[in-house]
Enzyme design. Structure first.
Site, PDB file in Angstrom:
ATOM      1  N   GLU A 163       0.852  -1.184   0.000  1.00 24.46           N
ATOM      2  CA  GLU A 163       0.000   0.000   0.000  1.00 24.46           C
ATOM      3  C   GLU A 163       0.889   1.235   0.000  1.00 24.46           C
ATOM      4  O   GLU A 163       1.901   1.291   0.706  1.00 24.46           O
ATOM      5  CB  GLU A 163      -0.916   0.006   1.228  1.00 24.46           C
ATOM      6  CG  GLU A 163      -1.806   1.232   1.341  1.00 24.46           C
ATOM      7  CD  GLU A 163      -2.729   1.173   2.548  1.00 24.46           C
ATOM      8  OE1 GLU A 163      -3.248   0.077   2.845  1.00 24.46           O
ATOM      9  OE2 GLU A 163      -2.911   2.217   3.215  1.00 24.46           O
ATOM     10  N   GLU A 168      -2.317  11.468   3.545  1.00 21.77           N
ATOM     11  CA  GLU A 168      -3.333  11.270   4.579  1.00 21.77           C
ATOM     12  C   GLU A 168      -3.432  12.556   5.388  1.00 21.77           C
ATOM     13  O   GLU A 168      -2.422  13.177   5.698  1.00 21.77           O
ATOM     14  CB  GLU A 168      -2.969  10.110   5.510  1.00 21.77           C
ATOM     15  CG  GLU A 168      -3.095   8.746   4.878  1.00 21.77           C
ATOM     16  CD  GLU A 168      -2.912   7.642   5.908  1.00 21.77           C
ATOM     17  OE1 GLU A 168      -3.712   6.713   5.919  1.00 21.77           O
ATOM     18  OE2 GLU A 168      -1.948   7.724   6.702  1.00 21.77           O
TER      19      GLU A 168
END
Length: 287
Positions: A163, A168
């Site tokens: 990933e 974020e």
């Protein structure tokens, strides 16, 4: 030998829990004219545009580029939202922007709804320069993300498939953005993931360009063309620490609550709250 790698600081979590948050205005009026896809100011030399979405259609995302992952079972981080399919209250394409909105509303067993938009089955890429121009909402318990997952996840499972968390944003920490990678040996629920962060004071009020450059040797993460963290696994890395060897699909999500980052039931006074994407662009070097 792994260099320049570090875990997200426990201090960041403490700040997340202590930060006082105000309501987020979901108005997208601060958007400015997009840079044309062929004239990207931050695109590395030698890279060419191979895929993009300028979000100039609507009223919903282009189904030739995106699809929906739905459900309210908490996902891997015990989140609180139910991701719905193409609900115009939770997702829309308006005025050249993609909007993903989290709402405090009952949906099945969940008290919140949102959207999980993915390019799975539509577009996947092995290496390249990935760029998204975005603005994120403030609010405790909100986690805005643009990320990528290995297409092999259905066979290998997570985190073996890998990933890449391109950006974020935790709404409880309104002046900071983060990036991370998840691998077999190092991932967030094991509390030893590798990642970095940078201060962006107006990430919730202004659009910025968030990007990563993924090569065979490393992955570099940047804001407005300025690299702030690099994942450098060293020479001849094993697949357990560098599983970035196959196609990855892209995902855009706005989650509520959970155990990844600041754990919170969510600040209902901040909802509804929206993250906005001006565009998503992928560049690769010609073979």
């Amino acid at each position: 030998m792994i260099a320049k790698l570090f875990q997200f600081s426990l201090l960041l979590v403490a700040v997340c829990l202590l930060t006082t948050c105000k309501n987020q205005n979901t108005d997208a009026s601060s958007a400015t004219t997009s840079i044309p896809a062929g004239e990207g100011a931050y695109v590395p030399e030698g890279y060419e545009l191979v895929w993009n979405d300028e979000f100039d259609g609507g009223p919903l995302p282009d189904t030739t580029r995106w699809t929906y992952q739905t459900g309210g079972f908490g996902w891997t981080a015990k989140e609180l939202q139910n991701y719905l399919h193409a609900d115009p209250d939770n997702v829309g394409v308006e005025d050249g922007l993609l909007r993903i909105t989290a709402i405090a509303e009952k949906s099945g067993r969940n008290n919140y709804t949102s959207t999980r938009l993915v390019s799975k089955g539509k577009a996947s890429f092995t290496r390249g320069y990935f760029e998204v121009r975005a603005k994120f909402p403030r609010g405790a318990g909100l986690r805005s993300s643009f990320w990528m997952v290995g297409d092999t996840v259905s066979k290998m499972g997570w985190p073996k498939a890998g990933e890449i968390d391109l950006v974020e944003y935790y709404g409880a920490v309104p002046d900071k953005v983060n990036a991370a990678v998840q691998t077999t040996n190092n991932y967030w629920s094991k509390k030893n993931q590798f990642g970095g962060g940078v201060t962006v004071p107006d990430a919730q009020t202004e659009f910025h360009v968030y990007s990563c450059t993924w090569t065979e040797e490393q992955i570099d993460f940047a804001v407005d063309g300025q690299t702030y963290w690099s994942y450098l696994p060293g020479p001849d890395p094993t697949i357990e620490i560098f599983p970035f060897r196959w196609p990855f699909y892209m995902a855009a999500t706005l989650a509520v609550g959970g155990i990844r980052g600041p754990e919170s039931a969510g600040d209902n006074t901040a909802l509804p709250a929206s993250m906005y994407l001006d565009y998503v662009r992928v560049y690769q070097k010609p073979e």
